[in-house]
Design a protein around this motif. Structure first.
Motif, mmCIF file in Angstrom:
data_model
loop_
_atom_site.group_PDB
_atom_site.id
_atom_site.type_symbol
_atom_site.label_atom_id
_atom_site.label_comp_id
_atom_site.label_asym_id
_atom_site.label_seq_id
_atom_site.Cartn_x
_atom_site.Cartn_y
_atom_site.Cartn_z
ATOM 1 N N HIS A 98 35.409 32.105 37.114
ATOM 2 C CA HIS A 98 36.798 31.887 37.508
ATOM 3 C C HIS A 98 37.746 32.227 36.356
ATOM 4 O O HIS A 98 38.787 32.867 36.557
ATOM 5 C CB HIS A 98 36.987 30.431 37.933
ATOM 6 N N ALA A 101 38.786 35.852 35.644
ATOM 7 C CA ALA A 101 39.764 36.503 36.520
ATOM 8 C C ALA A 101 41.087 36.735 35.803
ATOM 9 O O ALA A 101 41.949 37.443 36.333
ATOM 10 C CB ALA A 101 39.993 35.661 37.768
ATOM 11 N N TRP A 103 42.559 33.997 33.413
ATOM 12 C CA TRP A 103 43.111 32.862 32.687
ATOM 13 C C TRP A 103 42.671 32.861 31.234
ATOM 14 O O TRP A 103 43.404 32.384 30.362
ATOM 15 C CB TRP A 103 42.673 31.547 33.353
ATOM 16 N N LEU A 347 38.951 24.454 41.811
ATOM 17 C CA LEU A 347 39.222 25.887 41.797
ATOM 18 C C LEU A 347 39.984 26.309 43.048
ATOM 19 O O LEU A 347 40.896 27.155 42.981
ATOM 20 C CB LEU A 347 37.911 26.665 41.684
ATOM 21 N N LEU A 351 43.824 28.105 43.624
ATOM 22 C CA LEU A 351 44.076 29.284 44.457
ATOM 23 C C LEU A 351 45.206 29.006 45.448
ATOM 24 O O LEU A 351 46.110 29.835 45.633
ATOM 25 C CB LEU A 351 42.785 29.666 45.177
ATOM 26 N N ARG A 466 42.655 38.025 43.490
ATOM 27 C CA ARG A 466 41.727 37.869 42.372
ATOM 28 C C ARG A 466 40.349 37.556 42.939
ATOM 29 O O ARG A 466 39.995 36.398 43.134
ATOM 30 C CB ARG A 466 42.196 36.771 41.426
ATOM 31 N N GLU A 469 38.097 34.773 41.410
ATOM 32 C CA GLU A 469 38.392 33.370 41.704
ATOM 33 C C GLU A 469 37.699 32.925 42.987
ATOM 34 O O GLU A 469 37.069 31.859 43.034
ATOM 35 C CB GLU A 469 39.906 33.175 41.823
#
Length: 521
Positions: A98, A101, A103, A347, A351, A466, A469
């Motif tokens: 995740h 992606a 971050w 997560l 999103l 993304r 994610e």
């Protein structure tokens, strides 16, 4: 092969150092990500070998540095520590996916902190010495400070500073408890402590109980047990999504320490046997009720996920405090399930937050969610699992726990507690799903602040797609499905783990046979 127990600690240590070297802008993010994934793959390979070895009942003992004195850094691998290693690394892999992606670009030193966090988690699960447990606690906590505060501002900085302050106070209390235990018993090795506690003179019992009580207070604070749970909802709500997902196992570290010391060091049929479990059962039940109320009252999906993590930790306190092989085995299965499902909801909340624009993940603001089919399906799977509905792993864990509750006056109350709080969580998740995915227009009595959600400045601008994610969320939910498909072997393993924990004499004999430092001089 003899050095395998040290590798889950050494691999992330070296990976973090290499990641720091590649942080210069001329390298970009690709080398750091390659280092991170290579580290995860190597640790998973080593952990699978350790799990296979531990599954036979063998207790692997590793004396770091081969230091021959009575004080040394001892690493021990049994069924429980191998299971926790595997869960932590599988969770870490999904959270890293995740973060990759995008971050990790916005958080300075992300990959180094992430590897140090894994090092601290692995060390805490492997160590056979309480002082080194403190050391690895500090490693993972300091890393979590960096992950929590990196690139943060506003509410995240405020919640992060509260988190840091709380844990510094808990660590100070930890050191005080260690000093008391060492002064009274002359050792901090977990296996040796069980022998010395069993031979404790009556005059020292009260002092050792006080020192052990301080330790349990620290571990319960880490696990967010009532009344020390107030830090968790704020911290997890404001943490970045990948970090909050990894934090889903942080409360399990405190639970692991309580279970390990409660069954090994202070549970070897000595004068301290079972002294804390009745209180932990009551506090776990109260925490579970409050967490369920938090799920109903949460206005943000991230806060709801934080209260669900709190509720899962409370459920585990109840399961472990009942003290039977059946409840402990069911609790360990539920521990694995709740770690993956709770992280998946964090997560998913991120999103949804990005795709709803200024409406964020608030349930009390109604706004359209573009392309809601995939998020809606993912939320449905996560909600069914977290609420404990069939056919997913949450249902299996709670059903087995209820079946294993020993007959007696507590049976009715435990059933009422687990079923009642599960229903409350189901209602909270259903309300969240209805408001986030179903309602797209205000109801007649909506307030002005809700009507404002439909002004042009609040309209949703679709966020960039993304795929990583979504893939991370799917991976975590797939773990839960795998727990259902492979329920029989997983439950066989967790039940064998519970039996091993409830037979500390065999554990101690394994350790004393392997380490000359623990034999009688």
């Amino acid at each position: 092969m003899n050095h395998l127990p040290a590798l889950p600690i050494l691999i992330p240590l070296f990976a973090a150092s290499i990641a720091l070297f590649f942080e210069h802008r001329r390298f970009g993010m690709v080398p750091q990500r390659i280092v991170a994934w290579t580290s995860i793959a190597a640790m998973l390979a080593v952990t699978c070998v350790l799990v296979g070895s531990a599954a036979s009942g063998e207790v692997s003992v590793y004396l770091l540095g081969d230091w021959p004195a009575r004080l040394g850094i001892v690493l021990m691998v049994d069924r429980l520590s191998a299971l926790m290693l595997l869960v932590g690394l599988l969770l870490g892999a999904a959270c890293l996916l995740h973060a990759c992606a995008g971050w990790d670009r916005r958080a300075p030193h992300f990959h180094a902190f992430f590897q140090f966090q894994l090092m601290g988690l692995n060390g805490a699960f492997l160590t056979g010495d309480i002082f080194n447990l403190f050391v690895f606690f500090e490693v993972l906590l300091i890393s979590s400070y960096g992950l929590m505060l990196s690139g943060g501002r506003g509410e995240r900085m405020r919640a992060g500073l509260h988190y840091v302050t709380f844990n510094i106070a808990a660590s100070t209390l930890f050191l005080i408890a260690l000093g008391l235990l060492y002064g009274l018993l002359g050792s901090l090795n977990m296996a040796e402590l069980s022998v010395r506690v069993a031979q404790l003179p009556p005059d020292d019992v009260a002092l050792v109980q006080a020192a052990a009580g301080l330790l349990f207070v620290v571990f319960c604070a880490k696990a967010a047990l009532l009344p020390m749970y107030f830090w968790l909802p704020e911290t997890y709500t404001h943490a970045p999504a990948a970090v909050a997902g990894l934090f889903a196992i942080m409360t399990k570290v405190g639970l692991y320490a309580v279970l390990r010391l409660g069954t090994l060091s202070f549970g070897a049929l000595g004068p301290l046997d079972g002294f804390a479990w009745p209180a932990l059962l009551v506090l776990g039940a109260a925490t579970l009720v409050l967490a369920s109320l938090g799920v109903l009252a949460a206005t943000r999906l991230r806060a709801l996920a934080a209260y669900l993590v709190l509720g899962s930790a409370a459920t585990l306190f109840v399961a472990f405090s009942l003290g039977t092989a059946g409840t402990m085995g069911a609790g360990l299965y539920y521990l694995v399930h709740s770690s993956f499902a709770g992280a998946a909801l964090f997560l998913l909340a991120d999103l949804i937050r990005r795709r709803r624009g200024r409406a964020s993940d608030r349930k009390d603001v109604i706004a359209a969610l573009p392309d809601k089919t995939v998020p809606g399906l993912l939320f449905l799977v996560a909600a069914v699992s977290l609420a404990g509905l069939p056919p997913l792993s949450g249902f299996i864990g709670k059903l087995l726990l209820l079946e294993a509750v020993p007959a007696g006056p507590r049976t009715f109350w435990v059933w009422l507690l687990v079923l009642g709080t599960s229903f409350m969580m189901l209602v909270g998740l259903a309300r969240a799903g209805t408001r986030l995915f179903w309602r797209v227009a205000p109801w007649p009595d909506a307030g002005q602040h809700r009507l404002e959600a439909f002004t042009p400045e609040h309209e949703m601008v679709p966020a960039p797609s993304r795929p990583l994610e979504t893939a991370a969320i799917v991976l975590l939910l797939a773990y839960g499905v795998a727990l259902v498909v492979a329920a029989a072997p997983v439950l066989d393993y967790t039940r064998a783990t519970a039996l091993q924990l409830l037979s500390p004499g065999n554990y101690v004999e394994h350790v004393r046979a392997a380490l000359p430092i623990l034999r009688e001089p």
